[in-house]
Design a protein around this motif. Structure first.
Motif, PDB file in Angstrom:
ATOM      1  N   LEU A  16      10.051   5.804 -10.535  1.00 17.59           N
ATOM      2  CA  LEU A  16      11.064   5.719 -11.813  1.00 17.59           C
ATOM      3  C   LEU A  16      10.107   5.657 -12.952  1.00 17.59           C
ATOM      4  N   GLY A  17       8.876   5.417 -12.965  1.00 18.21           N
ATOM      5  CA  GLY A  17       8.098   5.239 -14.397  1.00 18.21           C
ATOM      6  C   GLY A  17       8.280   6.421 -15.218  1.00 18.21           C
ATOM      7  N   PRO A  18       8.016   7.720 -15.078  1.00 14.89           N
ATOM      8  CA  PRO A  18       8.247   8.752 -15.851  1.00 14.89           C
ATOM      9  C   PRO A  18       9.576   8.827 -16.422  1.00 14.89           C
ATOM     10  N   GLN A  19      10.656   8.565 -15.689  1.00 10.82           N
ATOM     11  CA  GLN A  19      11.797   8.775 -16.112  1.00 10.82           C
ATOM     12  C   GLN A  19      12.323   7.554 -17.194  1.00 10.82           C
ATOM     13  N   LEU A  20      11.885   6.308 -16.835  1.00  9.37           N
ATOM     14  CA  LEU A  20      12.060   5.244 -17.593  1.00  9.37           C
ATOM     15  C   LEU A  20      11.211   5.459 -19.076  1.00  9.37           C
ATOM     16  N   PHE A  21       9.847   5.980 -18.942  1.00  4.78           N
ATOM     17  CA  PHE A  21       9.049   6.223 -20.041  1.00  4.78           C
ATOM     18  C   PHE A  21       9.865   7.355 -21.088  1.00  4.78           C
TER      19      PHE A  21
ATOM     20  N   MET B 202       6.170  -2.924 -19.777  1.00  2.00           N
ATOM     21  CA  MET B 202       6.736  -4.254 -19.393  1.00  2.00           C
ATOM     22  C   MET B 202       8.245  -4.158 -18.708  1.00  2.00           C
ATOM     23  N   LEU B 203       8.891  -3.053 -18.995  1.00  4.73           N
ATOM     24  CA  LEU B 203      10.005  -2.959 -18.223  1.00  4.73           C
ATOM     25  C   LEU B 203       9.999  -2.627 -16.783  1.00  4.73           C
TER      26      LEU B 203
ATOM     27  N   SER C  56      16.471  -3.156  -9.052  1.00  5.04           N
ATOM     28  CA  SER C  56      18.028  -3.111  -9.309  1.00  5.04           C
ATOM     29  C   SER C  56      18.231  -3.091 -10.931  1.00  5.04           C
ATOM     30  N   SER C  57      17.226  -4.037 -11.642  1.00  4.27           N
ATOM     31  CA  SER C  57      17.601  -3.969 -13.215  1.00  4.27           C
ATOM     32  C   SER C  57      17.196  -2.715 -13.627  1.00  4.27           C
ATOM     33  N   LEU C  58      16.184  -2.210 -13.055  1.00  6.10           N
ATOM     34  CA  LEU C  58      15.569  -0.685 -13.659  1.00  6.10           C
ATOM     35  C   LEU C  58      16.752   0.437 -13.290  1.00  6.10           C
ATOM     36  N   ALA C  59      17.275   0.380 -12.304  1.00  2.73           N
ATOM     37  CA  ALA C  59      18.364   1.292 -11.807  1.00  2.73           C
ATOM     38  C   ALA C  59      19.557   1.225 -13.021  1.00  2.73           C
ATOM     39  N   SER C  60      19.828   0.036 -13.176  1.00  2.00           N
ATOM     40  CA  SER C  60      20.855  -0.350 -14.231  1.00  2.00           C
ATOM     41  C   SER C  60      20.522  -0.055 -15.538  1.00  2.00           C
ATOM     42  N   LEU C  61      19.104   0.070 -15.886  1.00  2.00           N
ATOM     43  CA  LEU C  61      18.847   0.117 -17.395  1.00  2.00           C
ATOM     44  C   LEU C  61      18.961   1.795 -17.615  1.00  2.00           C
ATOM     45  N   LEU C  62      18.584   2.663 -16.517  1.00  2.00           N
ATOM     46  CA  LEU C  62      18.364   3.940 -16.432  1.00  2.00           C
ATOM     47  C   LEU C  62      19.873   4.728 -16.296  1.00  2.00           C
ATOM     48  N   THR C  63      20.772   3.714 -16.094  1.00  2.00           N
ATOM     49  CA  THR C  63      22.102   4.410 -16.230  1.00  2.00           C
ATOM     50  C   THR C  63      23.268   3.999 -17.201  1.00  2.00           C
ATOM     51  N   ASN C  64      22.531   2.992 -17.978  1.00  4.99           N
ATOM     52  CA  ASN C  64      23.348   2.386 -18.983  1.00  4.99           C
ATOM     53  C   ASN C  64      22.726   2.292 -20.387  1.00  4.99           C
ATOM     54  N   ARG C  65      22.644   3.353 -21.478  1.00  2.56           N
ATOM     55  CA  ARG C  65      21.757   3.531 -22.421  1.00  2.56           C
ATOM     56  C   ARG C  65      21.939   2.283 -23.466  1.00  2.56           C
TER      57      ARG C  65
ATOM     58  N   ALA D  15      17.060  -3.920 -23.773  1.00  9.36           N
ATOM     59  CA  ALA D  15      15.996  -4.257 -23.028  1.00  9.36           C
ATOM     60  C   ALA D  15      14.619  -3.881 -23.780  1.00  9.36           C
ATOM     61  N   ALA D  16      14.790  -2.776 -24.415  1.00 11.03           N
ATOM     62  CA  ALA D  16      13.584  -2.145 -25.096  1.00 11.03           C
ATOM     63  C   ALA D  16      13.341  -2.921 -26.244  1.00 11.03           C
ATOM     64  N   ARG D  17      14.445  -3.388 -27.092  1.00 11.80           N
ATOM     65  CA  ARG D  17      14.214  -4.091 -28.240  1.00 11.80           C
ATOM     66  C   ARG D  17      13.925  -5.668 -27.893  1.00 11.80           C
ATOM     67  N   LYS D  18      14.237  -6.215 -26.831  1.00 14.80           N
ATOM     68  CA  LYS D  18      13.693  -7.254 -26.647  1.00 14.80           C
ATOM     69  C   LYS D  18      12.151  -7.146 -26.094  1.00 14.80           C
ATOM     70  N   ALA D  19      11.997  -6.327 -25.286  1.00 20.02           N
ATOM     71  CA  ALA D  19      10.568  -5.990 -24.995  1.00 20.02           C
ATOM     72  C   ALA D  19       9.616  -5.761 -26.208  1.00 20.02           C
TER      73      ALA D  19
END
Length: 177
Positions: free
Chosen positions: A38-43, A60-61, A67-76, A82-86
């Motif tokens: 999932l790393g490249p897709q998340l990046f 960090m993410l 399960s959280s990563l999957a949710s982040l990748l489907t919900n912009r 999450a990116a702002r918080k990180a």
């Protein structure tokens, strides 16, 4: 990959009870494998949000559960949040680290100077027992880099000691007048 995602759905405790200790190693291995996939897709998704710190934020993410990563990748919107918080946490961490580094380097310099002073005093005590303390104090007034150079070069040290002794003699002569 699908098996790894299915394993994520189980809680570790239930999975451990059912399949034993070896399965925990398998679960961890599968989670790591899934996160690497999932790393490249998340990046790429994070780079659209924050180009400057996308690598750090992605790292960090990736510490989040699958399960959280999957949710982040489907919900912009969730990903942006999450990116702002990180980013906020990362910048705070960097600021604290820099502040600590400055405090630490100041402490290190004073400890180094004290150690150098002790070594210098011992060296000077051999040839100048009555003036060793004064000479040490005078030489310790030098900037750190010069002091280190003098300590590493016996000829430079000898010249600096002679100059300092001359200054002490001149001072003593002026006081006696």
């Amino acid at each position: 990959m699908e098996n790894c995602l299915e394993l994520e759905k189980f809680s570790v405790n239930i999975y451990m009870q059912k399949y034993g200790a070896f399965s925990q190693v398998l679960l961890i291995s599968c989670q790591r494998e899934a996160k690497e996939a999932l790393g490249p897709q998340l990046f790429a998704a994070v780079a659209d949000i924050d180009q400057e710190l996308c690598a750090q934020l992605t790292g960090m993410l990736l510490e989040l559960p699958l399960s959280s990563l999957a949710s982040l990748l489907t919900n912009r919107d969730e990903l942006q949040k999450a990116a702002r918080k990180a980013r906020t946490e990362y910048l705070r961490f960097i600021q604290e680290k820099e502040s600590y580094k400055i405090e630490w380097s100041d402490a290190c310099l004073s400890e180094k100077k004290e150690s150098i002073g002790e070594l210098l005093y011992e060296k000077l005590l051999v040839d100048h027992p009555t003036d060793a303390a004064k000479l040490t104090g005078m030489l310790l007034q030098m900037d750190d880099q010069s002091l280190v150079k003098v300590m590493e070069n016996s000829e430079m040290l000898k010249k600096m000691v002679e100059t300092s002794l001359e200054a002490l003699r001149n001072c003593d002569e002026n006081e006696s007048k």
